[in-house]
Enzyme design. Sequence first.
Site: not given
Ligand code: SD4
Length: 331
Positions: A87, A189, A217, A240
């Site tokens: 991730s 994240t 995106r 996150t």
């Molecule tokens: C997003 N917030 O790109 C990020 C993804 C994420 O844990 O996982 N956060 O939307």
Amino acid sequence: MKRKEFLKYLPVIGASAAIFTRPRTAAFGYGRNNQAAKISLPIVLSTWDFKLPVNETAVEALRNGRSLVEAVEKSIGLVEEDPKITSVGRGGYPDRDGHVSLDACIMDEKGDAGSVMSLEHVVHAISVARMVMEKTPHVVLAGDGALQFALEQGFTRENLETEESMNAYKEWLKTSGYNPVPDNHNHDTIGLILMGANGDIAGGCSTSGLAWKMHGRVGDSPIIGAGLYVDNEIGAASSTGLGEAVIKVAGSFLVVETMRHGASPQEACEVALRRIIKKQPQYAEVNNFLVGFIALNKNGEIGACSYRKGLQYSLWRDGNNSVVDAPYIAG
Ligand code: SD4
């Protein structure tokens, strides 16, 4: 504003206690009125448990005399580098067209900020974000421009794919279901906020975004005020989860501004989550909807909360690092 007035001003906080599903005190180490002099510093707070010495790396950097942003960069860089983490950085799951694209931002104690969006082929997005902050008159560079800048600065162009990420992508292509909501596999994240020995605050965050996202995106993570906000007079916050939900309420900025008006970090995280659901109630209907915030204020108090159960945070304080299940506000 006194606390009582604040609660009157935002009655939803008072109501929150009744449906809060976990002990609210778990996240606190200090009373609200502690003087800065009594805080044991540094404090490092980061999202999730990446099974890496993330917070410890920041502490070590600070002990070695590195600046706050160097500490942020080094510890986040550790997560970016790990090919097993799907991730963030190397090994991050690609978008639906097969591109691994990274989002990251950083903010220092002076309120300076740098960010990269949709950066491909460079593993240390957080370092490029720092360079944007320090070496350009800009705050954000995106896409090809961010890559061009990174290469000019001496970063190496790399393939960020791993066998695991490509296998997962091939598996996903069999159905190609487009469901841009975080679940247990497609998010995490790294957001990290810290307070150094003199009480100054900085932070950063880095992600490959939602797995199988549309090409181009951009989530909350590289957006100053959404995925991260630092105000050295007040505190810092990072988020996150589903970036779209965070962006719509300028989530991290909202957390910091709520602390400015007298809320504790814990209360402020809850306010932001409740704002998301109030404005966009459809998210409450999504089973695996996940959004969470972490926050730190100038008194060294911390807070963390997610909408649904599942958020963890890592806290380094008083010589120890602990991984904690964050409180959550919905069942
Ligand atoms: C997003 N917030 O790109 C990020 C993804 C994420 O844990 O996982 N956060 O939307």
